[in-house]
Design a protein around this motif. Structure first.
Motif, PDB file in Angstrom:
ATOM      1  N   TRP A 115      -3.674   1.084  -3.257  1.00  0.00           N
ATOM      2  CA  TRP A 115      -3.338  -0.345  -3.007  1.00  0.00           C
ATOM      3  C   TRP A 115      -2.231  -0.588  -4.212  1.00  0.00           C
ATOM      4  O   TRP A 115      -2.424  -0.153  -5.519  1.00  0.00           O
ATOM      5  N   TYR A 122      -1.769  -4.308   8.589  1.00  0.00           N
ATOM      6  CA  TYR A 122      -2.167  -4.733   7.112  1.00  0.00           C
ATOM      7  C   TYR A 122      -2.470  -6.339   7.089  1.00  0.00           C
ATOM      8  O   TYR A 122      -1.541  -7.120   7.529  1.00  0.00           O
ATOM      9  N   TYR A 143       0.901  -1.225   0.035  1.00  0.00           N
ATOM     10  CA  TYR A 143      -0.180  -0.014  -0.152  1.00  0.00           C
ATOM     11  C   TYR A 143       1.034   1.239  -0.148  1.00  0.00           C
ATOM     12  O   TYR A 143       2.241   1.252   0.325  1.00  0.00           O
ATOM     13  N   HIS A 146      -7.005  -6.565  -0.154  1.00  0.00           N
ATOM     14  CA  HIS A 146      -6.161  -5.633   0.967  1.00  0.00           C
ATOM     15  C   HIS A 146      -7.146  -5.347   2.059  1.00  0.00           C
ATOM     16  O   HIS A 146      -8.300  -5.050   1.832  1.00  0.00           O
TER      17      HIS A 146
END
Length: 193
Positions: free
Chosen positions: A191, A87, A49, A154
């Motif tokens: 992303w 994440y 990211y 994501h």
């Protein structure tokens, strides 16, 4: 001798006049907090990211026992504040996404014991992404949290924490300052594939 008597009498008069029982306490004061202008820089290209974060902050990798590869801390040394970013890749797994959403909800709900209010809003970013933002009021350890996902690949969660025992009403200007930075982070998030 007469002059000494009058001098002592005047001094005694001033001491007695100064000692009154009409004491009024001073109101509580707050520290002056000078906040800089919001300026940003881009995240290094080593993450799945990318976003812009405050130049007032420093980045460091999360080194806790449970940390994972792309977990990150955005630390504000002047305010002893930290944005913890976690994440998780989803890899098109709907059950994994559902579990991450439940975990994010649970982590925010854990603050209900001390929170006087939790306000959740869905915000849209300029690039069309949606993020859920939770603002917590009261003497809570985390005053602002968010998560954002593309629902297929994501998932990113962020939470603001202060490493201080100062009451949140005294921290309000700093909380508001960092909230602006967190919203900017969401608005610039991209992303990578």
């Amino acid at each position: 001798m007469k002059h000494h008597f009058f001098l002592i009498l005047w001094i005694l008069f001033f001491f007695l006049a100064a000692c009154t029982s009409d004491y009024v306490p001073k109101p509580k004061g707050y520290n002056r907090i000078n906040l800089p202008e919001h300026t940003y820089t881009g995240l290094p290209d080593t993450f799945p990211y990318w976003f812009e974060y405050s130049q007032q902050a420093t980045l460091y990798k999360d080194t806790s026992d449970r940390s994972e590869r792309y977990w990150l801390n955005i630390y504000y040394p002047d305010y002893v504040a930290n944005i913890q970013l976690t994440y998780k890749p989803i890899d098109h797994d709907e059950q994994k996404l559902e579990q991450l959403l439940e975990d994010a909800y649970r982590l925010t709900a854990n603050h209900q014991i001390k929170a006087s209010a939790i306000e959740e809003n869905i915000i849209g970013t300029p690039s069309g992404k949606k993020a859920l933002v939770a603002e917590l009021s009261g003497e809570v350890p985390s005053q602002f949290q968010f998560y954002i996902t593309d629902s297929t690949r994501h998932f990113l969660r962020g939470a603001l924490y202060f490493r201080t025992a100062t009451q949140n009403d005294s921290l309000a200007p700093i909380i508001d300052f960092i909230k602006v930075d967190m919203i900017h982070l969401l608005n610039t998030l991209e992303w990578k594939n």
